[in-house]
Scaffold this active site. Structure first.
Site, PDB file in Angstrom:
ATOM      1  N   GLU A 195      -5.679 -72.281 -37.064  1.00 37.33           N
ATOM      2  CA  GLU A 195      -7.130 -72.174 -36.863  1.00 37.33           C
ATOM      3  C   GLU A 195      -7.824 -73.521 -36.663  1.00 37.33           C
ATOM      4  O   GLU A 195      -8.786 -73.849 -37.356  1.00 37.33           O
ATOM      5  CB  GLU A 195      -7.751 -71.414 -38.040  1.00 37.33           C
ATOM      6  CG  GLU A 195      -7.161 -70.015 -38.205  1.00 37.33           C
ATOM      7  CD  GLU A 195      -7.657 -69.294 -39.456  1.00 37.33           C
ATOM      8  OE1 GLU A 195      -8.508 -69.852 -40.160  1.00 37.33           O
ATOM      9  OE2 GLU A 195      -7.176 -68.170 -39.715  1.00 37.33           O
ATOM     10  N   GLU A 253      -0.820 -61.316 -37.530  1.00 37.25           N
ATOM     11  CA  GLU A 253      -1.556 -60.841 -38.707  1.00 37.25           C
ATOM     12  C   GLU A 253      -2.291 -59.544 -38.374  1.00 37.25           C
ATOM     13  O   GLU A 253      -3.463 -59.360 -38.715  1.00 37.25           O
ATOM     14  CB  GLU A 253      -2.549 -61.911 -39.186  1.00 37.25           C
ATOM     15  CG  GLU A 253      -1.899 -63.250 -39.496  1.00 37.25           C
ATOM     16  CD  GLU A 253      -2.878 -64.308 -39.990  1.00 37.25           C
ATOM     17  OE1 GLU A 253      -3.982 -63.928 -40.448  1.00 37.25           O
ATOM     18  OE2 GLU A 253      -2.540 -65.505 -39.940  1.00 37.25           O
TER      19      GLU A 253
END
Length: 378
Positions: free
Chosen positions: A162, A267
């Site tokens: 991220e 995810e």
């Protein structure tokens, strides 16, 4: 002849009503990992209760259904090195042991992330930001120690997590503020030096936003041009009923593979709940909205059939997309084993009841599992 047809009908009906990955087609798959064998790994994230064996029901599901695992929290830097030079492998070790014992493709998550990092990583004894050189050295020591400990045992690492915003700019994290964008290159370099055979991934959410997508593509190309190993982009896959579109998701898969890397869905979960802020699909764990009853409509566990059908259809559509690009998608991992332990119950609104995974709160496969399995071409 009529008797034979009637018997065949009864057999098909029994198959249709049975659990797991059974379905109406002649081909039958008993488990998810059987259904997608030869297409891609199918995995799940493990939490502390599952790693320690306390959640026996979840452990049984993992052994029966999945062939890949990733650590949900126990390998993040704040967990694994809470104080400088003090490493805690008390959960990471049994996590890796579980993967080896059960012949699972094991991924380490994650080495460098601005969130869930220990405060000491970025500051000196007076609380001031450390120098660029010292932060680089701390990164190197952390990565060498963690990756080196599991060299040859963990097959792939989420190296950087991220680091890019939806508009394509770099996240203004402490890593970026102190080191600059080179922190990404250095993290991959250090990880490769610690285990030259391990696969290395960049992982992010909202990875289908055009601005973020294009920036990740450029980052991948730049790393490759500089001789840095990067094997895949991890598309987290935290999706909702209202977004992203399949076209946008497919465009991202195509863009990343066009940059010369594989894609992993790392995810995956699908929230059935209304968004507290329409159009906001952020998976930034710092996001938090105030609880309101109207955005927690299924607290009693009763989901209207038409809403469940909508959820099922969307999950099936995404698996169809993954299968369409099975030459590029090497792993699809659910972020949790069952609805009971999903982080979506508390994100982005604490106290909600969500139903985002393939197994229900009793660890039973939802009807969508059979539908997904029957999309397999095998």
């Amino acid at each position: 002849m009529k008797k034979m047809k009637y018997s065949s009908f009864l057999f098909a009906l029994v198959v249709l009503l049975s659990g797991g990955c059974d379905g109406a087609k002649e081909k039958q798959h008993e488990t998810l990992k059987d259904a997608f064998a030869g297409q891609f790994y199918i995995g799940t994230a493990l939490n502390e209760w599952q790693i320690t064996g306390k959640d026996t029901a979840a452990v049984n599901v993992v052994k029966e259904q999945f062939n890949a695992i990733v650590a949900e929290n126990c390998m993040k830097s704040g967990e694994i090195q809470p104080e400088e030079g003090t490493f805690d492998f008390s959960l990471a070790d049994p996590f890796v042991d579980f993967g080896e014992k059960n012949n699972l493709f094991t991924t380490g998550h994650c080495l460098i992330w601005h969130s869930q990092a220990p405060r000491w990583f970025f500051t000196d004894s007076l609380g001031n930001d450390v120098s660029r050189e010292l932060l680089i050295q701390r990164m190197k020591t952390h990565i060498e120690t963690v990756v080196g400990r599991y060299k040859g045992r963990i097959k792939g690492w989420d190296v950087v997590n991220e680091a890019i915003m939806e508009d394509g700019s770099f996240r203004n994290s402490k890593f970026y503020q102190i080191i600059g964008e080179d922190f990404i290159k250095l993290a991959f370099q250090f990880a490769h030096e610690a285990d030259p055979d391990a696969e290395l991934y960049y992982n992010d959410y909202n990875e289908w936003y055009p601005g973020k997508r294009d920036a990740i593509v450029q980052m991948v190309k730049k790393l490759k041009a500089e001789g840095i190993r990067i094997d895949a982009v991890g598309m987290q896959g935290h999706i909702g009923l209202d977004g992203p579109s399949l076209d946008d998701y497919e465009a991202a898969i195509t863009a990343y593979t066009g940059a010369g890397v594989k894609v992993m869905i790392t995810e995956l979960d699908l929230s059935i709940l209304p968004s507290p802020k329409p159009g906001d699909l952020s998976a930034d764990i710092a996001t938090n909205f105030e609880y309101r009853k109207e955005i927690n409509p299924y607290a009693d566990g009763l989901v209207p059939q038409e809403k469940q059908d909508e959820w099922d259809a969307r999950m099936v559509d995404f698996f169809k997309l993954f299968l369409k690009h099975a030459d590029a998608v090497s792993r699809v991992t659910l972020w949790g084993v069952s609805d009971r332990g999903s982080w979506k119950n508390d994100f982005p609104v604490r106290g909600r009841t969500d139903y985002p995974l393939l197994f229900d709160r009793n660890y039973e496969p939802k009807p969508v599992v059979a539908k997904i399995c029957n999309e397999s071409p095998l």
